[in-house]
Design an enzyme around this catalytic site. Sequence first.
Site, short mmCIF file in Angstrom:
data_model
loop_
_atom_site.label_atom_id
_atom_site.label_comp_id
_atom_site.label_asym_id
_atom_site.label_seq_id
_atom_site.Cartn_x
_atom_site.Cartn_y
_atom_site.Cartn_z
CB VAL A 69 -1.41 0.11 1.65
CG1 VAL A 69 -2.03 -1.15 0.97
CG2 VAL A 69 -0.55 -0.37 2.82
CB CYS A 70 4.78 1.86 0.27
SG CYS A 70 5.98 3.25 -0.26
CB ILE A 71 1.71 5.27 -4.18
CG1 ILE A 71 1.21 5.98 -2.90
CG2 ILE A 71 0.32 3.95 -3.92
CD1 ILE A 71 -0.50 6.95 -3.21
CB THR A 72 7.10 6.39 -1.85
OG1 THR A 72 6.32 6.29 -0.89
CG2 THR A 72 8.33 7.04 -2.03
#
Length: 316
Positions: A174-177
């Site tokens: 769920v990381c969109i970095t």
Amino acid sequence: MHKTELNYGDVYLVPRKTVVDSRKECDTSVQFGPRRFDMPLYASNMKSVVDAETCEYFARHGWFYTMHRFNVDTVAFVAGMQQKGLFASISVGVNDDTIEQLQALKDAGLTPEYITLDIANAWCVKAERMIKLVKQMFPASFLIGGNIATAEAARDLQAWGCDAIKAGIAGGRVCITKNKTGFHRPMISTVQDCAAAVTIPVIADGGIVEHGDVAKALACGATMVMAGSLFAGYDESAGEIVEINGKHYKEYFGSASQFNKGEYKNVEGKKILVEYKGRMGRVLVELKEDLQSSISYAGGKDIAALRQVDMIVVAR
């Protein structure tokens, strides 16, 4: 242009001669700081994965945990865990409210066994100051610093005073970095580089999709592995249950998401719905059994055997 780097899905481990009669003989336990834990694996310190009840559940089952740092009454949490005869493991940030939080613990005469300094890129001057302050205020606490993604960063955090390092930037589900900033390193390469650079334990954080990825992380030199989505969706997990068309789901969102921040600002996380999975006990058993199998394939009796295996790259 740098060399090609690898993720968990790009590699497999090569079997060796099994030396145990049964995989049940294989020991999955790990010494991590002042305590020994049943597994070298723990749930991400995210608000949508752990809450106080989840942390207590893991501690009672002999697993490591770290409470998240968002709107937590740290004094009440540490006191509550220690009064129950359990260990206290908390997360802190790098801003002024963290200093107040630490002072409140000190004033209450409380020392958490584990403190995790938890920011997106811990290779920064604010983290350096906070690491030194935490070690000064709580020299008896085991201090984990993260996250970082390079050997140079790992060496700096060790020099600043960390007792363990959390490696992995932008690897989580769920990381969109990586989408928002363009920054990321694949996990196999990250863990190998960081583990080779320091003498303190490295935690591989992010990118775990299959149970076998845990063994791969350990084979790269990690002492511990952190996973989020693996532990999301259970009764004992944090997160709200949502019903859609008669099916039940639990919310799972990143710490840098608007759902965690409460506003849409510097958003580098998203929310997904994870299928509701019931009780967590059976997945803890399954994860342990799978790692015992990994150890048997590695030709050993404990997790140290995974450090000796060959790793092959596969075309995907």
